[in-house]
Write a protein that holds these residues in place. Structure first.
Motif, PDB file in Angstrom:
ATOM      1  N   LEU A 199      10.738  -0.296  -3.165  1.00  0.00           N
ATOM      2  CA  LEU A 199       9.472  -0.759  -3.745  1.00  0.00           C
ATOM      3  C   LEU A 199       9.089  -2.141  -3.234  1.00  0.00           C
ATOM      4  N   GLN A 200      10.096  -2.972  -3.000  1.00  0.00           N
ATOM      5  CA  GLN A 200       9.812  -4.294  -2.438  1.00  0.00           C
ATOM      6  C   GLN A 200       9.191  -4.156  -1.049  1.00  0.00           C
ATOM      7  N   SER A 201       9.709  -3.249  -0.265  1.00  0.00           N
ATOM      8  CA  SER A 201       9.147  -3.025   1.069  1.00  0.00           C
ATOM      9  C   SER A 201       7.770  -2.386   0.995  1.00  0.00           C
ATOM     10  N   LEU A 202       7.599  -1.465   0.060  1.00  0.00           N
ATOM     11  CA  LEU A 202       6.330  -0.762  -0.072  1.00  0.00           C
ATOM     12  C   LEU A 202       5.185  -1.720  -0.403  1.00  0.00           C
ATOM     13  N   PHE A 203       5.418  -2.643  -1.319  1.00  0.00           N
ATOM     14  CA  PHE A 203       4.369  -3.581  -1.706  1.00  0.00           C
ATOM     15  C   PHE A 203       4.413  -4.878  -0.915  1.00  0.00           C
ATOM     16  N   GLY A 204       5.591  -5.289  -0.475  1.00  0.00           N
ATOM     17  CA  GLY A 204       5.738  -6.577   0.196  1.00  0.00           C
ATOM     18  C   GLY A 204       5.185  -6.616   1.611  1.00  0.00           C
ATOM     19  N   MET A 205       5.384  -5.544   2.353  1.00  0.00           N
ATOM     20  CA  MET A 205       4.925  -5.536   3.740  1.00  0.00           C
ATOM     21  C   MET A 205       3.405  -5.654   3.863  1.00  0.00           C
ATOM     22  N   PRO A 206       2.620  -4.866   3.134  1.00  0.00           N
ATOM     23  CA  PRO A 206       1.169  -5.056   3.239  1.00  0.00           C
ATOM     24  C   PRO A 206       0.709  -6.436   2.771  1.00  0.00           C
TER      25      PRO A 206
END
Length: 100
Positions: free
Chosen positions: A67-74
């Motif tokens: 979830l950190q990658s899902l929201f953090g990257m954008p």
């Protein structure tokens, strides 16, 4: 650096304060590691949880990491997207202005 450090402190504090109200404290600790340290913290946390016999909590660590990658990257790319869009719109507005 200060902003990222404050983000880690606030994020970990919120997890450790709010999650035990819904789940147990071990679940909160399992999610705090990957939030603050990424893939290496996930590996260390999952190994520790397996050694303690809490293999079901490894999924919480994996979920937090994904979830950190899902929201953090954008979110981390917003500045680059803004620059790219401003170049496009400035270029097209200049082209429209020159053609008129």
């Amino acid at each position: 650096m200060v902003i990222s450090l404050m983000g880690i402190i606030v994020g970990a504090s919120l997890i450790l304060l709010l999650i035990p109200m819904i789940f147990d404290y071990e679940s909160a600790v399992a999610g705090t590691g990957p939030l603050t340290g990424g893939i290496i913290a996930f590996l260390v946390t999952s190994e520790g949880l397996k050694e303690m016999g809490m293999t079901s909590l490894v999924t919480i660590s994996a979920l937090i990491l994904s979830l950190q990658s899902l929201f953090g990257m954008p979110l981390s790319q917003l500045r680059s997207i803004y620059r790219w869009l401003s170049k496009i719109f400035n270029y097209t507005s200049l082209m429209l202005f020159k053609n008129n």
